[in-house]
Motif scaffolding. Structure first.
Motif, mmCIF file in Angstrom:
data_model
loop_
_atom_site.group_PDB
_atom_site.id
_atom_site.type_symbol
_atom_site.label_atom_id
_atom_site.label_comp_id
_atom_site.label_asym_id
_atom_site.label_seq_id
_atom_site.Cartn_x
_atom_site.Cartn_y
_atom_site.Cartn_z
ATOM 1 N N UNK A 105 0.854 -1.183 0.000
ATOM 2 C CA UNK A 105 0.000 0.000 0.000
ATOM 3 C C UNK A 105 0.891 1.235 0.000
ATOM 4 N N UNK A 106 0.742 2.060 -1.039
ATOM 5 C CA UNK A 106 1.533 3.294 -1.101
ATOM 6 C C UNK A 106 0.928 4.386 -0.228
ATOM 7 N N UNK A 107 -0.393 4.475 -0.231
ATOM 8 C CA UNK A 107 -1.070 5.479 0.576
ATOM 9 C C UNK A 107 -2.332 4.870 1.180
ATOM 10 N N UNK A 108 -2.382 4.821 2.500
ATOM 11 C CA UNK A 108 -3.536 4.248 3.186
ATOM 12 C C UNK A 108 -4.771 5.124 2.991
ATOM 13 N N UNK A 109 -4.574 6.392 2.683
ATOM 14 C CA UNK A 109 -5.712 7.298 2.500
ATOM 15 C C UNK A 109 -6.437 7.061 1.186
ATOM 16 N N UNK A 110 -5.739 6.491 0.190
ATOM 17 C CA UNK A 110 -6.334 6.298 -1.138
ATOM 18 C C UNK A 110 -6.879 4.896 -1.360
ATOM 19 N N UNK A 111 -7.072 4.137 -0.288
ATOM 20 C CA UNK A 111 -7.580 2.770 -0.422
ATOM 21 C C UNK A 111 -9.054 2.775 -0.802
#
Length: 186
Positions: A105-111
């Motif tokens: 996961x590169x960004x947990x906010x963009x899941x």
């Protein structure tokens, strides 16, 4: 009464261990751990030999060993130290209706999936990584020091040879299938 308490404690420990080892597809999880080790191997920078000649003899000459970094314990520690913490950047993603795979996961906010569930998966694979290393670390370290662990081979060595969490690879299945076919010679 003490006997009952001991039995309840033992049942609680077994149930806890069962819940903790709840990774369904150990092969996929093992391959994700192997991928992270491969990232470490491929990002290794060339290093000088380790100079362990710190003592002086009676003539003022340095005594000790010079150790090749590629076969040193330091290299193993640098590759495996913090590995399971890095696995907290992975989560389980649905590929199709029946298949899931571990992805970084590169960004947990963009899941696009439930973040709380994704974080739970990341903790699962991190604890799985700890158990996997506990089982295989000594043999894996020896193989790294011998130079038999190279980029591209980590999954086979870790997941098939050492942990036995994966069966033969698809390449091996293909080789076996080729052996079953007639050679075309009479």
């Amino acid at each position: 009464m003490a006997e009952l308490t001991a039995w309840l404690l033992m049942i609680l420990v077994v149930l806890t261990f069962t819940v903790v080892s709840s990774i369904d597809d150990k092969c996929a999880a093992c391959n994700a751990v192997a991928e992270e080790i491969e990232n470490g191997l491929s990002n290794e920078k060339p290093r000088n030999h380790l100079d362990m000649r710190h003592r002086l003899d009676s003539k003022g000459q340095r005594k000790g060993k010079v150790i090749d970094y590629r076969v040193s314990e330091l290299r193993v520690v640098e590759l495996l130290d913090g590995l399971c913490d890095k696995m907290q950047d992975y989560t389980l993603q649905k590929v199709d209706s029946k298949r899931y795979e571990w992805v970084r996961v590169d960004s947990w906010d963009n899941l696009a999936i439930n973040k709380q569930e994704a974080k739970a998966y990341s903790k699962d694979i991190s604890s799985y990584c700890g158990r996997l290393l506990e089982e295989t670390e000594d043999e894996l370290a020896e193989r790294i020091k011998k130079g038999s662990v190279k980029v591209g081979d980590v999954s086979k060595i870790l997941c098939q040879d050492l942990s036995k969490h994966c069966n033969m690879s698809s390449d091996s299945h293909q080789a076996d299938a080729d052996d079953d076919e007639p050679d075309g010679e009479l």
